[in-house]
Motif scaffolding. Structure first.
Motif, PDB file in Angstrom:
ATOM      1  N   MET A   1      32.502  51.709  43.589  1.00 54.37           N
ATOM      2  CA  MET A   1      32.947  50.361  43.376  1.00 54.37           C
ATOM      3  C   MET A   1      31.905  49.381  43.812  1.00 54.37           C
ATOM      4  O   MET A   1      31.300  48.730  43.011  1.00 54.37           O
ATOM      5  N   TYR A   2      31.724  49.225  45.078  1.00 56.99           N
ATOM      6  CA  TYR A   2      30.684  48.349  45.585  1.00 56.99           C
ATOM      7  C   TYR A   2      29.404  49.162  45.691  1.00 56.99           C
ATOM      8  O   TYR A   2      29.449  50.370  45.863  1.00 56.99           O
ATOM      9  N   GLY A  47      38.832  46.686  43.399  1.00 54.14           N
ATOM     10  CA  GLY A  47      38.043  45.940  44.379  1.00 54.14           C
ATOM     11  C   GLY A  47      38.964  45.139  45.278  1.00 54.14           C
ATOM     12  O   GLY A  47      38.571  44.139  45.869  1.00 54.14           O
ATOM     13  N   GLY A  48      40.198  45.606  45.388  1.00 56.58           N
ATOM     14  CA  GLY A  48      41.245  44.875  46.086  1.00 56.58           C
ATOM     15  C   GLY A  48      41.142  44.857  47.591  1.00 56.58           C
ATOM     16  O   GLY A  48      41.889  44.139  48.255  1.00 56.58           O
ATOM     17  N   GLY A  49      40.238  45.651  48.145  1.00 54.68           N
ATOM     18  CA  GLY A  49      39.973  45.607  49.578  1.00 54.68           C
ATOM     19  C   GLY A  49      41.211  45.680  50.439  1.00 54.68           C
ATOM     20  O   GLY A  49      41.976  46.641  50.393  1.00 54.68           O
ATOM     21  N   VAL A  65      42.715  49.543  44.478  1.00 50.91           N
ATOM     22  CA  VAL A  65      41.641  50.507  44.260  1.00 50.91           C
ATOM     23  C   VAL A  65      40.375  49.910  44.848  1.00 50.91           C
ATOM     24  O   VAL A  65      39.991  48.792  44.495  1.00 50.91           O
ATOM     25  N   ASP A  66      39.721  50.641  45.749  1.00 49.65           N
ATOM     26  CA  ASP A  66      38.505  50.130  46.380  1.00 49.65           C
ATOM     27  C   ASP A  66      37.659  51.306  46.861  1.00 49.65           C
ATOM     28  O   ASP A  66      38.198  52.376  47.158  1.00 49.65           O
ATOM     29  N   ALA A  67      36.355  51.102  46.944  1.00 55.68           N
ATOM     30  CA  ALA A  67      35.457  52.134  47.456  1.00 55.68           C
ATOM     31  C   ALA A  67      35.351  52.095  48.971  1.00 55.68           C
ATOM     32  O   ALA A  67      34.905  53.057  49.583  1.00 55.68           O
ATOM     33  N   ALA A  86      38.300  54.723  45.138  1.00 58.02           N
ATOM     34  CA  ALA A  86      37.724  55.098  43.845  1.00 58.02           C
ATOM     35  C   ALA A  86      36.673  54.084  43.430  1.00 58.02           C
ATOM     36  O   ALA A  86      36.619  52.968  43.946  1.00 58.02           O
ATOM     37  N   ASP A  87      35.867  54.492  42.465  1.00 53.62           N
ATOM     38  CA  ASP A  87      34.805  53.677  41.893  1.00 53.62           C
ATOM     39  C   ASP A  87      35.356  52.942  40.669  1.00 53.62           C
ATOM     40  O   ASP A  87      35.990  53.575  39.811  1.00 53.62           O
ATOM     41  N   ALA A  88      35.097  51.654  40.555  1.00 57.35           N
ATOM     42  CA  ALA A  88      35.573  50.864  39.416  1.00 57.35           C
ATOM     43  C   ALA A  88      34.994  51.365  38.100  1.00 57.35           C
ATOM     44  O   ALA A  88      35.586  51.153  37.039  1.00 57.35           O
ATOM     45  N   GLY A  89      33.861  52.032  38.155  1.00 57.43           N
ATOM     46  CA  GLY A  89      33.232  52.567  36.951  1.00 57.43           C
ATOM     47  C   GLY A  89      33.750  53.933  36.543  1.00 57.43           C
ATOM     48  O   GLY A  89      33.344  54.460  35.500  1.00 57.43           O
TER      49      GLY A  89
END
Length: 191
Positions: A1-2, A47-49, A65-67, A86-89
């Motif tokens: 994600m990030y 990316g909701g942190g 969902v966030d890394a 998880a990864d956004a990609g």
């Protein structure tokens, strides 16, 4: 994600993040979600942190969902939200399995923004909406934010609203710029 460096930063600041950040703009998110052409029962906050955006929304079943595992622990414990690292990609959800995706104040941190848009389009059901709230690098305050994040070593890549709308179109979403300013909202509806 990030990007890798950004994940470490967010893991470190997770305990203090909500003290430093204002609440998410629930009205702007609701206005964006109103563009969906289907009822919103299941929403991913990518990316909701710590769950800031999810806390501003009512109604749907929300999964953050966030890394950053540190940020997710804040969402799970502090706000009792479902969270998934998880990864956004590479979202671990079936095609067409959600009604909406939000990315709030985080899109500029995504290392592969085009992959994230493609993944959001993939997991959205037809008529579902991707709502992105981010910061405009062309706005005077946006230029300061860009400089500040780069000064502390973040790999941030900010896009102005028109560029993000064009990228959503390329990903198979019908884009709409809902509002502009330092903070802006762009929505993409799955065709």
């Amino acid at each position: 994600m990030y990007g890798i460096g950004d994940v470490g930063f967010f893991d470190r600041v997770a305990p203090l993040y909500d003290l430093a950040m204002p609440p998410a703009d629930g009205e702007a998110l609701a206005a964006g979600l109103d563009h969906a052409a289907r009822p919103i029962e299941r929403l991913l906050d990518v990316g909701g942190g710590s769950g800031r955006a999810a806390a501003a929304l009512t109604g749907p079943e929300i999964t953050v969902v966030d890394a950053s595992v540190g940020m997710l622990s804040r969402a799970r414990r502090g706000r009792e939200l479902a969270g998934l690292a998880a990864d956004a990609g590479r979202l671990p959800f079936r095609d067409g399995s959600v009604d909406a995706v939000t990315v709030v104040d985080a899109f500029h941190h995504l290392p592969d923004q085009d992959a994230a848009l493609a993944e959001a389009a993939r997991v959205l059901a037809p008529g579902g909406a991707l709502v992105v709230r981010d910061f405009n690098p062309d706005h005077p305050l946006g230029r300061l934010l860009v400089a500040g994040e780069h000064a502390i070593g973040m790999d941030s890549r900010f896009r102005p609203p028109s560029e993000l709308a064009a990228a959503m179109d390329d990903a198979g979403l019908d884009p709409r710029i809902v509002d502009r300013g330092f903070g802006y909202t762009v929505v993409g509806v799955r065709r």
